[in-house]
Design a protein around this motif. Sequence first.
Motif, mmCIF file in Angstrom:
data_model
loop_
_atom_site.group_PDB
_atom_site.id
_atom_site.type_symbol
_atom_site.label_atom_id
_atom_site.label_comp_id
_atom_site.label_asym_id
_atom_site.label_seq_id
_atom_site.Cartn_x
_atom_site.Cartn_y
_atom_site.Cartn_z
ATOM 1 N N UNK A 1 0.841 -1.193 0.000
ATOM 2 C CA UNK A 1 0.000 0.000 0.000
ATOM 3 C C UNK A 1 0.879 1.247 0.000
ATOM 4 N N UNK A 2 0.691 2.103 -1.014
ATOM 5 C CA UNK A 2 1.496 3.312 -1.113
ATOM 6 C C UNK A 2 1.040 4.351 -0.090
ATOM 7 N N UNK A 3 1.997 4.987 0.552
ATOM 8 C CA UNK A 3 1.707 6.004 1.561
ATOM 9 C C UNK A 3 1.725 7.381 0.896
ATOM 10 N N UNK A 4 0.532 7.987 0.761
ATOM 11 C CA UNK A 4 0.418 9.279 0.081
ATOM 12 C C UNK A 4 0.294 10.441 1.063
ATOM 13 N N UNK A 5 0.653 10.200 2.305
ATOM 14 C CA UNK A 5 0.675 11.288 3.282
ATOM 15 C C UNK A 5 2.087 11.870 3.340
ATOM 16 N N UNK A 6 2.186 13.087 3.837
ATOM 17 C CA UNK A 6 3.505 13.705 4.001
ATOM 18 C C UNK A 6 3.564 14.335 5.381
ATOM 19 N N UNK A 7 4.553 13.919 6.169
ATOM 20 C CA UNK A 7 4.701 14.402 7.533
ATOM 21 C C UNK A 7 5.205 15.839 7.587
ATOM 22 N N UNK A 8 5.089 16.437 8.756
ATOM 23 C CA UNK A 8 5.480 17.844 8.930
ATOM 24 C C UNK A 8 6.953 18.056 8.628
ATOM 25 N N UNK A 9 7.812 17.175 9.118
ATOM 26 C CA UNK A 9 9.255 17.331 8.880
ATOM 27 C C UNK A 9 9.578 17.223 7.399
ATOM 28 N N UNK A 10 8.996 16.209 6.736
ATOM 29 C CA UNK A 10 9.239 16.052 5.299
ATOM 30 C C UNK A 10 8.702 17.249 4.521
ATOM 31 N N UNK A 11 7.543 17.756 4.934
ATOM 32 C CA UNK A 11 6.956 18.906 4.245
ATOM 33 C C UNK A 11 7.851 20.135 4.391
ATOM 34 N N UNK A 12 8.341 20.380 5.587
ATOM 35 C CA UNK A 12 9.204 21.549 5.817
ATOM 36 C C UNK A 12 10.508 21.438 5.021
ATOM 37 N N UNK A 13 11.067 20.231 4.999
ATOM 38 C CA UNK A 13 12.289 20.018 4.208
ATOM 39 C C UNK A 13 12.012 20.253 2.726
ATOM 40 N N UNK A 14 10.841 19.775 2.289
ATOM 41 C CA UNK A 14 10.494 19.917 0.880
ATOM 42 C C UNK A 14 10.291 21.388 0.502
ATOM 43 N N UNK A 15 9.682 22.158 1.399
ATOM 44 C CA UNK A 15 9.492 23.592 1.143
ATOM 45 C C UNK A 15 10.831 24.290 0.928
ATOM 46 N N UNK A 16 11.794 23.971 1.782
ATOM 47 C CA UNK A 16 13.132 24.549 1.654
ATOM 48 C C UNK A 16 13.783 24.131 0.353
ATOM 49 N N UNK A 17 13.669 22.845 0.027
ATOM 50 C CA UNK A 17 14.232 22.315 -1.215
ATOM 51 C C UNK A 17 13.629 23.015 -2.438
ATOM 52 N N UNK A 18 12.313 23.157 -2.462
ATOM 53 C CA UNK A 18 11.637 23.729 -3.629
ATOM 54 C C UNK A 18 12.010 25.194 -3.825
ATOM 55 N N UNK A 19 12.076 25.943 -2.732
ATOM 56 C CA UNK A 19 12.462 27.349 -2.858
ATOM 57 C C UNK A 19 13.891 27.470 -3.366
ATOM 58 N N UNK A 20 14.766 26.591 -2.906
ATOM 59 C CA UNK A 20 16.160 26.630 -3.350
ATOM 60 C C UNK A 20 16.262 26.288 -4.836
ATOM 61 N N UNK A 21 15.460 25.337 -5.291
ATOM 62 C CA UNK A 21 15.542 24.878 -6.676
ATOM 63 C C UNK A 21 14.961 25.875 -7.671
#
Length: 275
Positions: A1-21
């Motif tokens: 079963x694929x997990x399509x949720x995203x935790x707070x830590x992963x979301x915050x890291x992703x926000x930083x990554x996306x802004x940098x990219x």
Amino acid sequence: MLDKTIGTDDYNKFCTFLEHQCGIVLGGNKQYLVKSRLSPLLSKFKAQSLGEIVTRAMNITERQLRAAVVDAMTTNETLWFRDSYPFEVLAKDIFPNYDNKSVKIWSAASSSGQEPYSIAMTALEYQQRRRTSGRVSILGTDISPSMLEICKSGVYDSLALARGLSPQRKQQFFEPCAEAGTMKLRDNVRNLVNFRQMNLLDSYSLLGKFDIIFCRNVLIYFSAENKSKILRQFAQALNPDGYLFLGASESITGLSDDFEMQRCNPGIVYRPKKK
């Protein structure tokens, strides 16, 4: 079963990554957007969770996945002749200044091509009406490779064609395709526009100078620092008598001193300040 949720830590890291990219600022509580945009990548990249997608995207060796993630997050819907007034201003107030002259236009976030092709249609209508023959050159840029493929094909389905395009313009500027429900822009429209991939945070020096720049409904996704940087580079890329179109809800107040606002009827446009 694929997990399509995203935790707070992963979301915050992703926000930083996306802004940098690419400069996009997601802000808080946009997990639903990340989920909807990135979930289709799970099976494609054989990932078990969105957390895994985020972690792998930050790995510089995962270039294909990283590009797919940025592509998915920067794809935005658009429509033909959006807000109408910029194209009215072009035809009524700006194009007359370039009768029988060359004019170079940049659509700085072309998405799937509706904006630059709307500019091209406006130019063709103007030339036909005024019987002028100035050379119009339009550059469309976007960060998304998948959007640029659509732009270059010039092919649109019935849903896209129904958004902002009048029956008269559809008849005049499009021709049927072999695939049912799709139409293709005629060559006289497509020949006015060239496309290339570009990140608005990169240098614009290789693009040359422009008479008109469209960057509508894009700056809202950037931080104040990056908005200022982009506006500063636009000022450098515009000819002294040039024009900058921003989105109806976008303002340069507190971000740039390089432009002065000019009220049109309707709407507004920005001009470089005289040195």
